[in-house]
Scaffold this active site. Structure first.
Site, PDB file in Angstrom:
ATOM      1  N   HIS A   1      77.523 -35.344  28.650  1.00 12.77           N
ATOM      2  CA  HIS A   1      76.097 -35.174  28.362  1.00 12.77           C
ATOM      3  C   HIS A   1      75.301 -35.299  29.672  1.00 12.77           C
ATOM      4  CE1 HIS A   1      72.073 -35.791  26.818  1.00 12.77           C
ATOM      5  NE2 HIS A   1      72.502 -35.233  25.689  1.00 12.77           N
TER       6      HIS A   1
ATOM      7  N   GLU B   1      73.135 -27.337  26.578  1.00 11.97           N
ATOM      8  CA  GLU B   1      71.917 -28.140  26.550  1.00 11.97           C
ATOM      9  C   GLU B   1      71.197 -28.025  27.897  1.00 11.97           C
ATOM     10  OE1 GLU B   1      72.226 -31.453  23.378  1.00 11.97           O
ATOM     11  OE2 GLU B   1      72.973 -32.249  25.258  1.00 11.97           O
TER      12      GLU B   1
HETATM   13  P1  13P Z   1      66.514 -33.695  21.973  1.00 17.89           P
HETATM   14  O1  13P Z   1      66.897 -33.012  20.674  1.00 17.89           O
HETATM   15  O2  13P Z   1      65.795 -34.995  21.781  1.00 17.89           O
HETATM   16  O3  13P Z   1      65.818 -32.743  22.891  1.00 17.89           O
HETATM   17  O4  13P Z   1      67.897 -34.098  22.697  1.00 17.89           O
HETATM   18  C1  13P Z   1      68.900 -33.160  22.788  1.00 17.89           C
HETATM   19  C2  13P Z   1      70.138 -33.833  23.255  1.00 17.89           C
HETATM   20  O5  13P Z   1      70.198 -34.340  24.347  1.00 17.89           O
HETATM   21  C3  13P Z   1      71.262 -33.874  22.309  1.00 17.89           C
HETATM   22  O6  13P Z   1      72.444 -34.259  22.936  1.00 17.89           O
END
Ligand code: 13P
Length: 252
Positions: A95, A170
């Site tokens: 992450h 992401e």
């Molecule tokens: P948000 O949905 O709060 O933008 O976070 C996304 C995330 O980092 C999921 O791993």
């Protein structure tokens, strides 16, 4: 293709009581065979959350695992083997918050992925570019570099292991900001990721989108073939919003 909507609870909530309440609420959500629901409590809440959800179809996972071994002299680590023992089915690995705050790099992530796979955990590998990388048109190159952690993994030739690999795209600048790329941008990136994995012998890998997914925009993401689910941060802590996101993905 089956969809996945996974809540990344991050360092939330503050108390076990709140985590238990959230787990009960998620366990009560409609169980649709087309859409797997997952949640990732913090390690200290894992056992209790798993106990609450053990008779539901919700997958419980972890947000990270130790890189170095199943047991041993690794102070502060939690291993994949320990997570499996408590009922975890998958681990989020790489992450962007781990990469940023804990300086996790590709060589460490290869070790974590290897630990997870050998313990039998599914892996949700997160990749994504920063705002400046996005603005300079470097997104695909950044992702290729992050995905290169999979290059040397011979176990990936095993179909069983392939089925337990998910990628979460992401964009760092979309996390917690309310900003998202356009749907066309997300689709192009997901197709690129799928093509990259195909070169490694993994056909049609499941690619989730993460970054400011909420009850308002989920249906738009869910409507795209190339988006196989969502990794949800903030909205996964709000029961009604998370339920709406799950419903959106279950429809397609
Ligand atoms: P948000 O949905 O709060 O933008 O976070 C996304 C995330 O980092 C999921 O791993």
């Amino acid at each position: 293709m089956v969809k996945y909507v996974i809540g990344n609870w991050k360092l939330n909530p503050a108390t076990l009581t709140e985590a238990a309440a959230l787990a009960h609420a998620i366990g009560a959500m409609a169980n649709d065979a087309n859409c797997h629901i997952g949640c990732t409590p913090s390690f200290v809440h894992l056992a209790a959350v798993r106990e609450i959800l053990k008779h539901s179809s919700v997958w419980v996972g972890v947000q990270d695992i130790g890189a170095f071994g199943a047991t041993g002299a690794f102070t502060g680590d939690v291993s994949a083997v320990q997570a499996v023992d408590l009922g975890a089915k998958f681990a989020i690995i790489g992450h962007s918050e781990r990469r940023a705050y804990h300086k996790e790099d590709n060589s460490l992530l290869v070790k974590k992925i290897t630990q997870a796979i050998s313990a039998g955990l599914a892996v949700v590998l997160c990749v994504g570019e920063t705002k400046s990388e996005y603005e300079q048109g470097e997104t695909l190159g950044v992702l290729d570099n992050q995905l290169s952690v999979l290059n040397g993994l011979t176990v990936l030739q095993d179909k069983f292991v392939q089925d337990k690999l998910l990628i979460a795209y992401e964009p760092v600048w979309a996390i917690g900001t309310g900003l998202t790329p356009t749907i066309d941008e997300v689709v192009a990136v997901h197709r690129h990721i799928k093509a990259n994995l195909q070169h490694l012998g993994v056909d049609d890998v499941c690619v989730l989108y993460g970054g400011s997914v909420n009850d308002k925009n989920a249906a738009e993401f869910a409507g795209c073939d190339a988006v196989n689910g969502a990794l949800v941060g903030g909205a996964s802590l709000k029961v009604q919003s998370f339920a709406t996101i799950v419903e959106a993905f279950a429809q397609f």
